[in-house]
Design an enzyme around this catalytic site. Structure first.
Site, PDB file in Angstrom:
ATOM      1  N   GLU A 172       2.102   2.562  -7.699  1.00  0.00           N
ATOM      2  CA  GLU A 172       3.378   2.696  -8.352  1.00  0.00           C
ATOM      3  C   GLU A 172       4.631   1.944  -7.925  1.00  0.00           C
ATOM      4  O   GLU A 172       4.581   1.439  -7.032  1.00  0.00           O
ATOM      5  CB  GLU A 172       3.765   4.097  -8.553  1.00  0.00           C
ATOM      6  N   GLU A 313       3.429   1.533  -3.729  1.00  0.00           N
ATOM      7  CA  GLU A 313       2.796   0.283  -4.551  1.00  0.00           C
ATOM      8  C   GLU A 313       1.293   0.560  -4.480  1.00  0.00           C
ATOM      9  O   GLU A 313       0.506  -0.413  -5.272  1.00  0.00           O
ATOM     10  CB  GLU A 313       3.131  -0.862  -3.676  1.00  0.00           C
TER      11      GLU A 313
END
Length: 360
Positions: A172, A313
């Site tokens: 994310e 991430e």
């Protein structure tokens, strides 16, 4: 779509896992001596219904979205960083991009709610709207938007299945999403805020106090344990998208790797919707965020790595793919006792004496 997917998720194939364990036990080594590499192999056989597997076509799906709660001063970085980092994923300059390139992993970047009108080349545009509401003042989103965010994630799982990807990681990008994920986790496991809220990417003490105050007020407003109601009330579009990827991967029988804290909370939310999702999850690394341990305990899972990481991430996923490769190398390439002309009948006595078993 969501109802169909949730109801269509099946448990892992017991017969395939039994045969995989028997084969692994026949390899020329002491029983259970390769630990997690063995249990991973058994789990993956239950997903694919094959003893020998290869997961060379892999990707990390990154859900990018903004969160209205940043206006409360609970993040260490300004909101525009969400957009900037999303662009950087495509340029290959982020942590996960560097790790993915080194491990032959594709990045699939999705704009599910960035606070910008800009169309980014190489990013899949699934924007619900430009960021969520401020959860400190009102629900993050409508119930319909919560469903839509999950269904976007399911669509992405379907897409990667159709494109031939064999394993998926979930990450994310969204400034303020340690606040949303902490609020979601608090409601899912009914724990005090002080026990699970961390400083995220590095808050000042003053901002950290404000962050906990914001979360406490937000969760006090919610009187439901329904996972979709929780997502609607205090979650983010990125979290909803990740939930959908986890559900979709379970439905389409794709092994799915969990990244750090926010990914783990999304995985827990997906498991609250359908507990069978857990069987398809492979946790990558132990996140430095304090809520991560509680999320993993609630899932009943253990990460396979501890590298003191807290980047997010999806950065842990390409690293975990290497461990999965090693697991497959053992099963695919190692010789058996029979190949080595070794009598392994003595192992049965050891098995009975120690009540040896591999947990699946």
């Amino acid at each position: 779509m969501l109802e169909k997917i949730v109801q269509g998720i099946e448990p892992l194939d017991d017969y395939s896992m039994k045969k995989a364990k028997e084969y692994i036990d026949s390899l020329a080594k002491p029983l259970g001596s390769l630990g997690t590499l063995e249990t991973l192999g058994i789990q993956l056989s239950g997903i694919t219904k094959k003893i020998k597997n290869s997961f060379k076509k892999r990707c990390v799906i990154i859900m990018c979205s903004d969160n209205g709660v940043v206006e409360e001063g609970i993040a260490s970085a300004p909101q525009y960083v969400t957009l900037a980092q999303t662009k950087h994923f495509i340029k290959g300059g982020t942590g996960v991009a560097a790790l993915a390139k080194e491990n032959n992993t594709e990045l699939i970047v999705v704009d599910i709610g960035i606070n910008s009108d800009e169309k980014i080349e190489g990013v899949i545009d699934k924007k619900i709207r430009k960021g969520t509401n401020n959860l400190y003042k009102e629900d993050s989103m409508t119930y319909e938007e919560a469903i839509k965010s999950i269904e976007i994630g399911i669509e992405m799982a379907k897409k990667v299945k159709e494109d031939g990807f064999e394993i998926v990681g979930v990450g994310e990008m969204g400034i303020g999403n340690t606040t949303t994920s902490s609020a979601v986790l608090s409601l899912l496991i009914d724990k005090d805020i002080d026990l699970l809220v961390g400083k995220g990417s590095g808050l000042t003490d003053k901002a950290f106090i404000k962050k906990k105050q914001v979360i406490k007020k937000a969760v006090e407003r919610v009187n439901s344990n329904n996972p979709i109601e929780i997502l609607k009330s205090v979650g983010g579009f990125d979290i909803g998208g990740m939930v959908g990827v986890f559900l979709g991967c379970a439905y389409y029988k794709i092994p799915v790797v969990v990244d750090g804290f926010i990914s783990a909370v999304s995985a827990l939310l997906a498991c609250k919707i359908n507990p069978l999702v857990k069987e398809y999850l492979i946790p990558s690394h132990k996140s430095y965020e304090i809520g991560y341990k509680l999320a993993m305990e609630s899932l009943g899972l253990e990460p396979i790595l501890n590298l003191n990481m807290r980047l997010g991430e999806g950065s842990g996923c390409p690293i975990a793919f290497s461990i999965i490769d090693f697991s497959m190398a053992i099963i695919n390439n190692m010789g058996t006792f029979e190949d080595a002309e070794i009598d392994n009948s003595y192992l049965e006595e050891i098995r009975l004496e120690k009540n040896y078993k591999v947990e699946v």
